[in-house]
Design a protein around this motif. Sequence first.
Motif, PDB file in Angstrom:
ATOM      1  N   LEU A 141       0.832  -1.198   0.000  1.00 48.39           N
ATOM      2  CA  LEU A 141       0.000   0.000   0.000  1.00 48.39           C
ATOM      3  C   LEU A 141       0.870   1.253   0.000  1.00 48.39           C
ATOM      4  O   LEU A 141       1.932   1.277   0.617  1.00 48.39           O
ATOM      5  CB  LEU A 141      -0.897   0.040   1.241  1.00 48.39           C
ATOM      6  CG  LEU A 141      -1.992  -1.005   1.354  1.00 48.39           C
ATOM      7  CD1 LEU A 141      -2.642  -0.938   2.728  1.00 48.39           C
ATOM      8  CD2 LEU A 141      -3.027  -0.828   0.272  1.00 48.39           C
ATOM      9  N   THR A 142       0.401   2.281  -0.661  1.00 48.16           N
ATOM     10  CA  THR A 142       1.066   3.583  -0.548  1.00 48.16           C
ATOM     11  C   THR A 142       0.612   4.220   0.762  1.00 48.16           C
ATOM     12  O   THR A 142      -0.406   3.811   1.342  1.00 48.16           O
ATOM     13  CB  THR A 142       0.690   4.509  -1.726  1.00 48.16           C
ATOM     14  OG1 THR A 142      -0.694   4.820  -1.649  1.00 48.16           O
ATOM     15  CG2 THR A 142       1.034   3.879  -3.068  1.00 48.16           C
ATOM     16  N   LEU A 143       1.327   5.219   1.213  1.00 51.15           N
ATOM     17  CA  LEU A 143       0.941   5.903   2.443  1.00 51.15           C
ATOM     18  C   LEU A 143      -0.437   6.540   2.283  1.00 51.15           C
ATOM     19  O   LEU A 143      -1.258   6.502   3.204  1.00 51.15           O
ATOM     20  CB  LEU A 143       1.985   6.953   2.830  1.00 51.15           C
ATOM     21  CG  LEU A 143       1.778   7.643   4.161  1.00 51.15           C
ATOM     22  CD1 LEU A 143       1.658   6.634   5.301  1.00 51.15           C
ATOM     23  CD2 LEU A 143       2.892   8.620   4.439  1.00 51.15           C
ATOM     24  N   GLY A 144      -0.721   7.086   1.119  1.00 52.69           N
ATOM     25  CA  GLY A 144      -2.032   7.669   0.868  1.00 52.69           C
ATOM     26  C   GLY A 144      -3.147   6.641   0.991  1.00 52.69           C
ATOM     27  O   GLY A 144      -4.211   6.917   1.544  1.00 52.69           O
ATOM     28  N   GLN A 145      -2.904   5.416   0.504  1.00 58.88           N
ATOM     29  CA  GLN A 145      -3.898   4.348   0.613  1.00 58.88           C
ATOM     30  C   GLN A 145      -4.110   3.951   2.075  1.00 58.88           C
ATOM     31  O   GLN A 145      -5.235   3.700   2.493  1.00 58.88           O
ATOM     32  CB  GLN A 145      -3.473   3.129  -0.209  1.00 58.88           C
ATOM     33  CG  GLN A 145      -3.561   3.358  -1.705  1.00 58.88           C
ATOM     34  CD  GLN A 145      -2.927   2.231  -2.488  1.00 58.88           C
ATOM     35  OE1 GLN A 145      -1.876   1.711  -2.132  1.00 58.88           O
ATOM     36  NE2 GLN A 145      -3.572   1.866  -3.591  1.00 58.88           N
ATOM     37  N   VAL A 146      -3.024   3.887   2.845  1.00 57.27           N
ATOM     38  CA  VAL A 146      -3.138   3.544   4.271  1.00 57.27           C
ATOM     39  C   VAL A 146      -4.009   4.565   4.981  1.00 57.27           C
ATOM     40  O   VAL A 146      -4.924   4.221   5.730  1.00 57.27           O
ATOM     41  CB  VAL A 146      -1.749   3.466   4.939  1.00 57.27           C
ATOM     42  CG1 VAL A 146      -1.854   3.406   6.454  1.00 57.27           C
ATOM     43  CG2 VAL A 146      -0.981   2.267   4.424  1.00 57.27           C
ATOM     44  N   LEU A 147      -3.732   5.848   4.735  1.00 57.99           N
ATOM     45  CA  LEU A 147      -4.508   6.911   5.389  1.00 57.99           C
ATOM     46  C   LEU A 147      -5.977   6.843   4.991  1.00 57.99           C
ATOM     47  O   LEU A 147      -6.867   7.019   5.837  1.00 57.99           O
ATOM     48  CB  LEU A 147      -3.907   8.278   5.054  1.00 57.99           C
ATOM     49  CG  LEU A 147      -2.498   8.525   5.593  1.00 57.99           C
ATOM     50  CD1 LEU A 147      -1.936   9.830   5.054  1.00 57.99           C
ATOM     51  CD2 LEU A 147      -2.456   8.480   7.095  1.00 57.99           C
ATOM     52  N   LEU A 148      -6.246   6.573   3.726  1.00 59.19           N
ATOM     53  CA  LEU A 148      -7.623   6.459   3.251  1.00 59.19           C
ATOM     54  C   LEU A 148      -8.343   5.308   3.944  1.00 59.19           C
ATOM     55  O   LEU A 148      -9.463   5.457   4.429  1.00 59.19           O
ATOM     56  CB  LEU A 148      -7.645   6.251   1.736  1.00 59.19           C
ATOM     57  CG  LEU A 148      -9.022   5.958   1.133  1.00 59.19           C
ATOM     58  CD1 LEU A 148      -9.920   7.177   1.223  1.00 59.19           C
ATOM     59  CD2 LEU A 148      -8.863   5.510  -0.307  1.00 59.19           C
ATOM     60  N   HIS A 149      -7.699   4.161   4.048  1.00 55.52           N
ATOM     61  CA  HIS A 149      -8.330   2.998   4.671  1.00 55.52           C
ATOM     62  C   HIS A 149      -8.545   3.203   6.172  1.00 55.52           C
ATOM     63  O   HIS A 149      -9.559   2.767   6.726  1.00 55.52           O
ATOM     64  CB  HIS A 149      -7.508   1.735   4.399  1.00 55.52           C
ATOM     65  CG  HIS A 149      -7.532   1.338   2.959  1.00 55.52           C
ATOM     66  ND1 HIS A 149      -6.516   1.678   2.101  1.00 55.52           N
ATOM     67  CD2 HIS A 149      -8.458   0.696   2.220  1.00 55.52           C
ATOM     68  CE1 HIS A 149      -6.803   1.235   0.901  1.00 55.52           C
ATOM     69  NE2 HIS A 149      -7.977   0.636   0.943  1.00 55.52           N
ATOM     70  N   LEU A 150      -7.607   3.859   6.812  1.00 57.00           N
ATOM     71  CA  LEU A 150      -7.791   4.149   8.234  1.00 57.00           C
ATOM     72  C   LEU A 150      -8.979   5.085   8.439  1.00 57.00           C
ATOM     73  O   LEU A 150      -9.756   4.921   9.381  1.00 57.00           O
ATOM     74  CB  LEU A 150      -6.515   4.743   8.840  1.00 57.00           C
ATOM     75  CG  LEU A 150      -5.344   3.768   8.994  1.00 57.00           C
ATOM     76  CD1 LEU A 150      -4.101   4.518   9.450  1.00 57.00           C
ATOM     77  CD2 LEU A 150      -5.682   2.635   9.948  1.00 57.00           C
ATOM     78  N   GLN A 151      -9.102   6.088   7.541  1.00 60.49           N
ATOM     79  CA  GLN A 151     -10.247   7.002   7.632  1.00 60.49           C
ATOM     80  C   GLN A 151     -11.559   6.249   7.419  1.00 60.49           C
ATOM     81  O   GLN A 151     -12.543   6.492   8.104  1.00 60.49           O
ATOM     82  CB  GLN A 151     -10.102   8.130   6.585  1.00 60.49           C
ATOM     83  CG  GLN A 151     -11.211   9.152   6.652  1.00 60.49           C
ATOM     84  CD  GLN A 151     -11.243   9.913   7.968  1.00 60.49           C
ATOM     85  OE1 GLN A 151     -10.213  10.175   8.588  1.00 60.49           O
ATOM     86  NE2 GLN A 151     -12.433  10.264   8.420  1.00 60.49           N
TER      87      GLN A 151
END
Length: 157
Positions: A141-151
């Motif tokens: 995962l990219t960092l952006g994807q991680v942040l999106l999934h956490l949100q």
Amino acid sequence: MMLSAEELLAGSELTFEVEIPGDVLQPGKNDWEENPSRRTVRLRPLTIHDLQLIDRAAKESDNLVAALMVHRALVEPDMTVADIMNMHVGLMQFLLHQVNQVSGIEATSDLLSMTMEAPLAKAAFILAREFGWTPQQVNELTLGQVLLHLQMLKEKS
């Protein structure tokens, strides 16, 4: 409609052609030939695994963090870390900004280093547990994807 794990992980496989403006490539040169095809590079998003490797390799050197980020993301042309370290500062900053954009992040190297510490490990654990992903899938995962999934998980609860 619920997305599948494959759909969520697909972003890490994308590549992007980025045009480098002539004045960034060669500052001060006014007679730059207008041929954008000669001024493009191909970048891919950074993954969590990339960021973890960069953090371990660079330790306390912000300059090395930037060079390693560009090196890991640069698909074409093929360059060594030493080559990237020899780029002029303006070109390095431009490429680093583009790497951050395609990776879904806008962060300084200090913020990036802090993010790669324990909170990132916790986030990877949470995503693996909640979505049933393997560590390898989470690392892609990219960092952006991680942040999106956490949100998404935050909004779900």
